[in-house]
Enzyme design. Structure first.
Site, PDB file in Angstrom:
ATOM      1  N   CYS A  70     -20.164   1.194  -1.510  1.00  0.00           N
ATOM      2  CA  CYS A  70     -20.378   0.329  -2.679  1.00  0.00           C
ATOM      3  C   CYS A  70     -21.728   0.520  -3.371  1.00  0.00           C
ATOM      4  O   CYS A  70     -21.785   0.784  -4.567  1.00  0.00           O
ATOM      5  CB  CYS A  70     -20.208  -1.128  -2.276  1.00  0.00           C
ATOM      6  SG  CYS A  70     -18.640  -1.432  -1.458  1.00  0.00           S
ATOM      7  N   LYS A  86     -22.354   3.853  -5.299  1.00  0.00           N
ATOM      8  CA  LYS A  86     -21.416   3.973  -6.428  1.00  0.00           C
ATOM      9  C   LYS A  86     -21.762   2.967  -7.533  1.00  0.00           C
ATOM     10  O   LYS A  86     -21.767   3.302  -8.717  1.00  0.00           O
ATOM     11  CB  LYS A  86     -20.011   3.715  -5.865  1.00  0.00           C
ATOM     12  CG  LYS A  86     -18.925   3.455  -6.856  1.00  0.00           C
ATOM     13  CD  LYS A  86     -17.574   3.368  -6.164  1.00  0.00           C
ATOM     14  CE  LYS A  86     -17.297   2.040  -5.486  1.00  0.00           C
ATOM     15  NZ  LYS A  86     -16.960   0.949  -6.395  1.00  0.00           N
ATOM     16  N   ASP A 114       0.879  -1.180   0.000  1.00  0.00           N
ATOM     17  CA  ASP A 114       0.000   0.000   0.000  1.00  0.00           C
ATOM     18  C   ASP A 114       0.912   1.225   0.000  1.00  0.00           C
ATOM     19  O   ASP A 114       1.934   1.239   0.701  1.00  0.00           O
ATOM     20  CB  ASP A 114      -0.904  -0.001   1.246  1.00  0.00           C
ATOM     21  CG  ASP A 114      -2.095   0.935   1.102  1.00  0.00           C
ATOM     22  OD1 ASP A 114      -3.243   0.446   1.122  1.00  0.00           O
ATOM     23  OD2 ASP A 114      -1.883   2.157   0.964  1.00  0.00           O
TER      24      ASP A 114
END
Ligand code: UGA
Length: 446
Positions: A268, A271, A37
């Site tokens: 989620c 979107k 990351d």
């Protein structure tokens, strides 16, 4: 074409709830995993044994993988890095990157594109790029083009993890979907899941990508249908809990996602419904059904605000300016600390716009997170929200709210009315001493 050798190490890009869960679960299944990351502070935290994502069972799997506190220290299967170059030796790289909604309502795939581009020169021969991020239809082919490597295959492997159940959903999924044009790459990804007992659906990349949107949009449609029925119950004297109970007993409908609430949110469903709508439009299809679900979701917010006005003033259009209102629950659902696209915060913003003074409590949003919630003064004790309140609004279905002493809340409030948007206080017929209750979808007591 025999070009793919079984992967050795697995790289996971992204250490959010999907990436970290994927990395820890793959290590648990016996793979050597490097989780990358770009957020260096998150990587430092993880290396120090501090797991920044709240998911039941995840800490234990991360410790098991890294060897922290385990006998096996020194033979760690899971490690963390901020440098993409560290994935150079991985035969398989799994992308778990955010694809937030852009200004037009489309998923912003820049993170996925950029990583695919960087991996092009890093991946070893015959590697497989697996995409778990929710991406527009056609993205797997696009990744292959970005990689520009005839020896590297891209595979769509959408994730269906729910926040708050991510580990359980990874290790015991309803299905594993593998969308690949390359049969051998598909088999390699299938082997990655050895040890997970679930039906495997091998399909083409476009169908896999579309299935992810299809599932989330279907759930949103189901929820909006339930929320609209709850509004109808209020008008005609029914009770949504009863209606849902009867619907749930029909296997063809299923019991899940029939709980009314202040609207569906999170990172989620909002979107992905918008993305499906726009994908349909580009293909010349009007997904009016999904648009209606989005519209009903916005109306649900208005309905809750009207209920709050009624609780405070006795009238749906009454003025709430200057009134103190207590909020119980701020996250988008119980079991998560996530505030993204939370319907509770949308309600808070609407009440604040009308001039109400808001105090809020959420078990996962302590007062030290105050800067994340501008409109609400956070407190660390649920009873404090009631102090001097003209109404208390229950917005997230934390089970502990059912255990509160509601007579204490009623006594602390100026006006002991509770708007229960989640049905936490049980069937509207059950007495809650010391408070008056306005329950969503309850037309029997309005
Ligand atoms: C959703 C999907 O459920 C996952 O399968 C998917 O993998 C994930 O999105 C994703 O795309 O990454 P999640 O965002 O964690 O998972 O949230 P859900 O559990 O689906 O809840 C969404 C919203 O619906 C929440 O606001 C929740 O409170 C609401 N909801 C859910 C209800 O109001 N009533 C219900 O009965 C169920």
């Amino acid at each position: 074409m025999a070009r793919h050798a079984p992967a050795t190490g697995i790289g996971v890009v992204g250490a959010g709830y999907v990436g970290l869960t994927t990395a820890a679960c793959l290590a648990h299944l016996g793979h050597d995993v490097v989780c990358m990351d770009t957020d260096r502070s998150k990587i430092a935290q993880l290396r120090a044994g501090d797991v920044p994502v709240r998911e039941p069972g995840l800490d234990e799997l991360v410790y098991e993988g890294t060897g922290v506190g385990h006998q096996r220290a020194g033979a760690a299967r899971l490690s963390f890095t901020p440098d993409i170059e560290s994935l150079a030796g991985c035969g398989m790289v799994v992308l778990c990157l955010p694809t937030p909604m852009d200004d037009y309502g489309d998923p912003d795939t820049s993170a996925v594109d950029s990583v695919a581009h960087q991996l092009a020169s890093l991946l070893p021969a015959n590697a497989v790029l697996v995409n778990k991020s929710t991406v527009p239809v056609g993205s797997t082919h696009r990744a292959e083009r970005l990689l520009g490597r005839s020896d590297v295959a891209a595979v769509s492997n959408p994730e269906f993890l729910r926040e708050g159940h991510a580990v359980e959903d990874f290790l015991r999924p309803a299905r594993i979907v593998i969308g690949a044009s390359d049969v051998e790459a598909s088999a390699i990804v299938e082997r990655m899941y050895d040890g997970v007992d679930a039906p495997i659906v091998r399909t083409d990349p476009v169908s896999a990508e579309l299935a992810k949107y299809a599932c989330n949009a279907f759930l949103a449609v189901k929820l909006s249908y339930t929320n609209l029925l709850s509004a109808l119950c209020e008008q005609v004297g029914g009770e949504i809990g009863e209606v849902a109970r009867i619907m749930a007993l029909d296997d063809r409908i299923g019991a899940a996602f029939l709980r009314p609430g202040p609207g569906w949110g999170g990172s989620c469903l909002p979107k992905d419904t918008m993305a499906l709508l726009r994908t349909g439009r580009r293909a010349g299809l009007d997904f009016g059904l999904v648009r209606a679900a989005i519209d009903v979701n916005a109306q649900q917010l208005d309905r809750v605000v009207r209920d709050v006005r009624r609780a405070v003033t006795g009238e749906e259009s009454g003025r709430i300016a200057g009134h103190r209102i207590g909020l119980l629950g701020l996250t988008f659902k119980a079991g998560t600390a996530d505030l993204r696209d939370s319907p509770a915060l949308a309600v808070a913003a609407a009440l604040a716009r009308e001039g109400a003074a808001l105090t809020g409590y959420d078990p996962e949003v302590p007062s030290e997170r105050q800067q994340a919630v501008a409109e609400v003064r956070l407190v660390d004790d649920p009873y404090q929200v009631a102090k001097g309140a003209s109404a208390v609004v229950l917005l997230t279905e934390w089970p502990e709210f059912a255990e509160l002493d509601w007579s204490v809340i009623g006594a602390a409030a100026n006006n002991p009315v509770v708007v229960d948007t989640r049905g936490v206080l049980g069937h509207p017929d059950t007495e809650q001493p010391g408070i008056e209750r306005i329950a969503l979808g309850d037309g029997m007591h309005r």
